[in-house]
Design an enzyme around this catalytic site. Structure first.
Site, mmCIF file in Angstrom:
data_model
loop_
_atom_site.group_PDB
_atom_site.id
_atom_site.type_symbol
_atom_site.label_atom_id
_atom_site.label_comp_id
_atom_site.label_asym_id
_atom_site.label_seq_id
_atom_site.Cartn_x
_atom_site.Cartn_y
_atom_site.Cartn_z
ATOM 1 N N ASN A 110 0.927 -1.108 0.044
ATOM 2 C CA ASN A 110 -0.175 0.187 -0.036
ATOM 3 C C ASN A 110 0.874 1.196 -0.425
ATOM 4 O OD1 ASN A 110 -0.881 1.803 2.950
ATOM 5 N ND2 ASN A 110 0.116 -0.187 3.079
ATOM 6 N N PHE A 114 -1.595 8.352 4.642
ATOM 7 C CA PHE A 114 -2.785 8.748 5.168
ATOM 8 C C PHE A 114 -3.958 9.480 5.212
ATOM 9 C CE2 PHE A 114 1.221 9.183 8.633
ATOM 10 C CZ PHE A 114 1.340 8.262 9.220
ATOM 11 N N SER A 177 5.874 4.670 9.094
ATOM 12 C CA SER A 177 4.660 4.622 7.665
ATOM 13 C C SER A 177 5.550 4.951 6.107
ATOM 14 C CB SER A 177 3.357 5.370 7.233
ATOM 15 O OG SER A 177 3.832 5.368 6.375
ATOM 16 N N ASN A 179 5.424 5.931 3.571
ATOM 17 C CA ASN A 179 4.188 6.396 2.430
ATOM 18 C C ASN A 179 4.123 7.778 2.860
ATOM 19 O OD1 ASN A 179 3.677 4.306 1.002
ATOM 20 N ND2 ASN A 179 2.440 3.611 2.420
ATOM 21 N N THR A 180 4.516 8.457 3.179
ATOM 22 C CA THR A 180 5.182 10.345 3.680
ATOM 23 C C THR A 180 6.106 10.088 3.405
ATOM 24 O OG1 THR A 180 2.609 10.550 5.127
ATOM 25 C CG2 THR A 180 4.074 11.717 5.222
ATOM 26 N N LYS A 215 5.400 3.215 17.408
ATOM 27 C CA LYS A 215 5.306 2.177 15.580
ATOM 28 C C LYS A 215 7.205 2.230 15.359
ATOM 29 C CE LYS A 215 2.733 -0.609 13.092
ATOM 30 N NZ LYS A 215 1.489 -0.153 12.784
ATOM 31 N N ASN A 244 6.254 -1.443 11.601
ATOM 32 C CA ASN A 244 5.698 -1.027 10.402
ATOM 33 C C ASN A 244 5.903 -2.426 9.440
ATOM 34 O OD1 ASN A 244 4.249 0.145 9.121
ATOM 35 N ND2 ASN A 244 4.106 1.866 10.128
#
Length: 357
Positions: A110, A114, A177, A179-180, A215, A244
Site C-alpha cells: 500500500n 495517511f 510509515s 508513504n509520507t 510504532k 510497520n
C-alpha cells in the site's frame, strides 16, 4: 472459515483492492460478518500497559482508518483494536491506485499516504461509540499521524492526541510509515525524543489515562534498533509496536512486486520478528512489545509472543483469510499455550527469543 465467508472473500478478490476494502467495511457495519464477541480464557487474558484484554490478538491500524465500524470490530473476536491513522486535517492521500494484492506471496503493498477524514470527524465517531448502548468491552486505540504538508509534523501527533485522547485507551505514534516523505526521519534519536516529549505533554492534559505506544519500521540496523530502545526506555512511553511495513522486495514473485509503497503480509514475518527479538533482548521487561508483521495463523502469533511480544496485531492476512481469522487465531493460541504448559500468555513471552538473534 464458513462457506459464506469463503464465497464473500472470493467475490471481493475480483474487485479493485481499495473498493473491496470499502465493501468489506460496509458489510461489517451491516452485520454481514461474523461477530462472535471477544474470545477469551484464563490463559488468553492479558494485561499490557494497564490495558486489560480478553486475548492478545489485536487489529492493527489501517483497516478502519476513520473509526466507522467500532461496535462491530469490538465484537469480532479481537482482544483490542487500533483505528486510524488520524491526522489533524483531512487529507486524500496519494493518487490511486495505491493498494495492491500480491496473492502468490500472501502479501499486500500500500501507498495510501495517511488518507483519512481528519481528527474532527474521527473524534465525533469515537465519542458516539462511547455513548452507544453497545458498550465497547475491549481496549480501543488510535494511530496518530501527521499531515503531508504540515509545517511541524512532530506537533501534529500531539495535536491529534489532545483532540481525540479522551475517547481512547491507547495511542500509537506512527513515525514509520514509508508513504509520507521523510516521515521516517523522525525515528532518529534526537527528533524522536522531542516528538515523544510533546506527545507525553499532551497526555498530561487529558482527563484519563492513555497508554502511548511507538510504532517503528522493520528496515532498521542493529544500532538504530538499540538507539530506539534507549529512547523508548528513557522517554517513559508504555510500549513499542514492532513493526510497520517494509520497503524490501526480497523474494517476491507476484506481478505487483515492484509497486512503490509499504509491503505487509507473510514476507514481512521473519524481518519483523528479528527486530522484535532484538528489542526484547535490549529492553527486557522495561517496555512491553507489540508484535506485528506477517501473522496469519495461531502458530505465527505464538512465535511472535515467544520471540518477545506481549500481544500481537494483524491486518493483511485478513485479505486472504477473512475477519474470522482473529477468533480462529485466539482459539488456536489457547491450545498452543495449553499444550506447552503455559498458564498465561505472559509466561510464554520471550521464551524462544534466542532463536531469532
Amino acid at each position: 472459515m464458513s462457506v459464506t465467508e469463503q464465497i464473500g472473500l472470493a467475490a471481493l478478490r475480483k474487485l479493485d483492492p481499495e473498493r473491496a476494502h470499502k465493501l468489506a467495511l460496509s458489510a461489517l457495519r451491516a452485520g454481514l460478518a461474523p461477530l462472535p464477541g471477544p474470545v477469551t480464557s484464563h490463559r488468553l487474558k492479558t494485561t499490557i500497559a494497564g490495558l486489560e484484554m480478553p486475548n492478545p490478538i489485536g487489529l492493527a491500524a489501517g483497516f478502519d482508518k476513520n473509526a466507522e465500524a467500532i461496535p462491530q470490530l469490538s465484537r469480532s473476536g479481537f482482544g483490542f483494536i487500533e483505528l486510524g491513522a488520524a491526522t489533524p486535517r483531512p487529507q486524500p492521500g496519494n493518487p490511486k491506485p495505491r493498494l495492491f494484492r500480491l496473492t502468490e506471496d500472501r502479501a499486500v503493498i500500500n501507498r495510501f499516504g495517511f488518507n483519512n477524514d481528519g481528527m474532527e470527524a474521527i473524534t465525533n465517531r469515537l465519542a458516539r461509540s462511547r455513548r452507544s448502548p453497545q458498550k465497547i468491552e475491549i481496549p480501543m486505540g488510535l494511530n496518530l499521524g501527521a499531515n503531508k504538508d504540515s509545517e511541524d509534523r512532530a506537533a501534529d501527533f500531539a495535536t491529534v492526541l489532545a483532540h481525540c485522547g479522551r475517547f481512547i485507551d491507547f495511542a500509537t505514534v506512527n513515525v514509520s510509515s514509508p508513504n509520507t516523505e521523510k516521515l521516517r526521519d523522525l525515528q532518529g534519536a534526537e527528533a524522536l525524543e522531542a516528538l515523544l516529549a510533546g506527545v507525553l505533554d499532551a497526555r498530561k492534559g487529558l482527563q484519563k489515562s492513555v497508554a502511548i505506544f511507538l510504532k517503528i519500521a522493520p528496515d532498521l540496523d542493529s544500532s538504530e534498533i538499540d538507539e530506539i530502545a534507549d529512547v523508548a526506555r528513557s522517554s517513559g512511553i508504555d510500549g513499542v509496536i514492532a513493526t510497520n511495513t517494509t520497503l524490501s522486495r526480497e523474494g517476491l514473485r507476484s506481478a505487483h512486486k515492484d509497486e512503490a509503497g509499504g509491503l505487509s503480509g507473510k514476507p514481512l514475518f521473519e524481518m519483523s520478528t528479528r527486530v522484535l527479538a532484538r528489542l526484547s533482548r535490549t529492553l527486557g521487561k522495561d517496555v512491553p512489545l507489540i508484535g506485528v508483521g506477517g501473522i496469519g495463523s495461531a502458530l505465527d502469533a505464538y512465535t511472535k509472543i515467544r520471540a518477545g511480544a506481549s500481544v500481537v496485531q494483524l491486518y493483511s492476512a485478513m485479505v486472504y483469510e477473512g475477519l474470522s481469522l482473529a477468533p480462529r487465531i485466539a482459539k488456536g493460541l489457547d491450545e498452543l499455550l495449553k499444550a506447552d504448559g503455559f498458564e498465561t500468555v505472559a509466561e510464554a513471552v520471550g521464551t524462544q527469543r534466542g532463536d531469532w538473534l
